[in-house]
Design a protein around this motif. Structure first.
Motif, short mmCIF file in Angstrom:
data_model
loop_
_atom_site.label_atom_id
_atom_site.label_comp_id
_atom_site.label_asym_id
_atom_site.label_seq_id
_atom_site.Cartn_x
_atom_site.Cartn_y
_atom_site.Cartn_z
N THR A 1 -149.76 -68.13 6.99
CA THR A 1 -148.50 -68.80 7.26
C THR A 1 -147.35 -67.93 6.83
OG1 THR A 1 -148.69 -69.87 5.13
CG2 THR A 1 -149.49 -71.08 7.03
N ALA B 1 -139.94 -68.36 8.94
CA ALA B 1 -138.74 -69.19 8.98
C ALA B 1 -137.94 -68.86 10.23
CB ALA B 1 -137.92 -68.97 7.73
N LEU C 1 -140.64 -72.18 -3.18
CA LEU C 1 -140.00 -72.76 -2.01
C LEU C 1 -140.37 -72.01 -0.73
CD1 LEU C 1 -136.45 -73.68 -3.34
CD2 LEU C 1 -138.37 -75.20 -2.84
N GLU C 2 -140.34 -70.70 -0.86
CA GLU C 2 -140.69 -69.90 0.31
C GLU C 2 -142.13 -70.13 0.72
OE1 GLU C 2 -140.89 -65.21 1.73
OE2 GLU C 2 -139.98 -65.75 -0.19
N GLU D 1 -142.51 -73.43 2.38
CA GLU D 1 -141.98 -73.41 3.74
C GLU D 1 -142.99 -72.76 4.69
OE1 GLU D 1 -139.69 -74.81 5.17
OE2 GLU D 1 -139.36 -73.73 7.04
N ARG D 2 -143.59 -71.68 4.25
CA ARG D 2 -144.60 -71.02 5.07
C ARG D 2 -145.77 -71.96 5.34
NH1 ARG D 2 -143.93 -66.56 1.66
NH2 ARG D 2 -145.97 -66.92 0.74
N ARG E 1 -145.70 -75.15 5.25
CA ARG E 1 -145.27 -76.26 6.12
C ARG E 1 -145.33 -75.84 7.59
NH1 ARG E 1 -141.01 -77.77 8.92
NH2 ARG E 1 -139.89 -75.85 8.46
N LEU E 2 -144.81 -74.66 7.86
CA LEU E 2 -144.84 -74.17 9.25
C LEU E 2 -146.27 -73.98 9.73
CD1 LEU E 2 -141.93 -71.58 9.17
CD2 LEU E 2 -142.03 -73.67 10.52
N GLU F 1 -142.59 -81.33 14.35
CA GLU F 1 -141.35 -81.17 13.59
C GLU F 1 -140.56 -82.48 13.58
OE1 GLU F 1 -141.63 -78.24 11.80
OE2 GLU F 1 -139.68 -77.51 12.51
#
Lengths: 377, 167
Positions: A97, A101, B92-93, B96-97, B99-100, B161
């Motif tokens: 992953t 972003a 956080l990063e 986010e990864r 999550r995507l 999303e």
């Protein structure tokens, strides 16, 4: 000609239509230049295709063991040993992953219509007939019309790289490096002395000898920031001599080549960065001294330069990338936040060393370089 | 002429791992299966080695899926243990990864088998002709299949999303 269906447009964008039926590919391209309905459909196809690539890029594994392991495994299986072994679970998603972003931004942009209308419709350069490169490199047909080359509501699109990507250089550049007019296309061909110091002087190896070595480690030997080095990149790096860049365009030893020719020259695949489109392909030299350079368009519209060389046998046996030339991490991090700076990173894929230079943070270039894949003919 | 499997391996392995990973969702397992696919192919001399090894890998992945339930129980335990570990600096990063990645994976799971297979094989580097042979389609139908699969994947991702945004 009747309107073009979605599947045909995808085949065109994938380069398959030209590979299978060049005459039909020509006819479709001609039709697209005059049919706004089909152009709109093409825009959607390009957006969907780009979005798909971004989504799949969020699902990357991370592994490449040595072929010897396969041989050992085959031997073991022939001897009656267990077949599929190894740990279940475990590390799993190391690169699966990785930093997407910007890909999410790109996907969200799908509904905003950031596409190629200007290129296919109002852009005076658009009617340029299929060029030498588009003939020999089918995927470049689509690349010249890639929406990512025009406008994407990404913060990087507002930067200089995006400006150049939308400038008058794009379409003709995709055609042939040989016809480059230096004053207008300062970035369309390699500089006269392109990055040889980092490339030739230092032995590079293949950091994949251990079974667990992740592909991520392939970029461990990235080179120093090349702010003073002439480059193929669209924007000259700070301090890069513009004249040298332009002189490089006329360097006689560089020649525009097809993907197949480049593959022969490299004795292996030509690499394209993850999610990128090749928009120009040039080469110089022969045999182990050959170098292939390409300009590649990275979503959402940043052009980078990719240099590929064959690794010498001795270099490969070293099994590691050169430590020399790497900028201190702190410096890299500082520069990574400043997109005015050209970064350059190296990665080793199989028997080739890939040098990627562009106006992107080093960590992004590293990610792209690590994910480089063979370019299909 | 005998197949140069070492060369095929060099040029195919990363794509094969990528393909398998998107089927078994475990990088180590994907790597292991990819090696196994090559190991089982070494004494063969197919016309299209690259396509051949993808076929072998697909069969291995299918077998792998049969043990998925058992493995999932194990992974759940691993996840519980991992949750107890201290958070990394750039949490956080990383989140986010992840999550995507989760949403991309969920979007892929929404596709039907043929669409998903077409996408994964294309993304793994197979040509339209190779896809046609693998999927039992005409070459001309591959573009249509890919077009539909891509559109559905993007729509599914956007739906994921939107679903997440609604909470």
């Amino acid at each position: 000609m009747p309107h073009v269906d979605d599947g045909t447009l995808h085949a065109l964008l994938d380069g398959a239509l030209r590979a299978e039926d060049p005459a039909r590919a020509d006819a479709v391209e001609v039709h697209l230049e005059t049919c706004p309905d089909c152009t709109a459909l093409l825009e959607q196809a390009v957006a969907v295709r780009t979005g798909t690539a971004s989504i799949l890029a969020a699902l990357e594994p991370d592994a490449r063991p040595d072929f010897d392991e396969v041989l050992a495994r085959a031997g073991a299986e022939r001897a009656g040993a267990a077949g599929v072994g190894g740990p279940a679970g475990g590390r799993g998603h190391g690169r699966a992953t990785r930093g997407l972003a910007w890909a999410a931004t790109l996907v969200l942009a799908l509904g905003t219509g950031y596409l190629v209308r200007d290129r296919l419709g109002t852009d005076p350069v658009a009617p340029t007939p299929p060029t030498a490169l588009s003939r020999t490199a089918p995927e470049s047909v689509a690349d010249a019309r890639d929406p990512a080359r025009t406008a994407v509501p990404d913060e990087r699109a507002a930067g200089p790289a995006a400006q150049t990507a939308t400038g008058p250089l794009s379409t003709e550049e995709a055609g042939a490096g040989e016809r480059v007019a230096p004053a207008e296309r300062r970035a369309a061909a390699p500089a006269p002395e392109p990055v040889p110091a980092a490339g030739e002087a230092v032995a590079a190896g293949e950091p994949v000898a251990t079974g667990a070595a992740p592909a991520r480690s392939e970029v461990a030997g990235r080179a120093a920031v090349t702010t003073a080095e002439p480059s193929l990149a669209l924007r000259p790096a700070a301090g890069a001599p513009a004249m040298a860049l332009e002189a490089g365009l006329a360097a006689p030893e560089w020649r525009s080549i097809s993907i197949a020719e480049a593959g022969t020259l490299m004795d292996g695949p030509v690499y394209v960065l993850e999610g990128a489109e090749v928009i120009a392909l040039l080469a110089r030299g022969r045999g182990v001294h050959a170098e292939v350079r390409s300009r590649q368009l990275v979503p959402p519209g940043v052009e980078v330069e990719v240099s590929q060389r064959r690794l010498a046998e001795a270099d490969r046996q070293v099994g590691r990338l050169p430590p020399a030339g790497a900028a201190p991490a702190a410096d890299r991090d500082a520069e990574a936040t400043e997109l005015e700076v050209q970064e350059s990173v190296e990665a080793v894929h199989h028997r080739h060393r890939i040098t990627v230079t562009g106006a992107l943070p080093a960590r992004i270039l590293e990610r792209l370089a690590a994910g480089a894949r063979p370019l299909r003919d | 002429m005998a197949t140069d499997w070492a060369r095929v391996y060099r040029e195919t392995f990363p794509d094969l791992v990528r393909y398998l990973y998107r089927k078994v969702w475990d990088a180590d397992r994907a790597r292991d299966l990819a090696q196994d696919a090559f190991a089982r192919s070494l004494d063969r001399d197919p016309d299209d080695p690259r396509s051949w090894v993808f076929t072998v890998a697909a069969n291995l992945a299918r077998d792998e899926a049969r043990s998925e339930i058992r493995r999932r129980r194990h992974l759940t335990l691993v996840r519980v243990e991992a949750a107890a570990e201290p958070a990394p600096p750039d949490v956080l990063e990383r989140l986010e990864r992840e999550r995507l990645g989760r949403r991309a994976r969920a979007a892929l799971a929404r596709l039907n088998d043929r669409d998903r297979e077409a996408l994964l094989l294309w993304d793994a580097g197979l040509s339209y002709r190779q896809l046609a042979a693998r999927l039992g389609l005409s070459v001309g139908a591959v573009g249509t299949t890919l077009a539909r699969a891509r559109r559905r994947l993007v729509e599914a991702f956007e739906a994921e999303e939107a679903h997440a945004a609604r909470g």
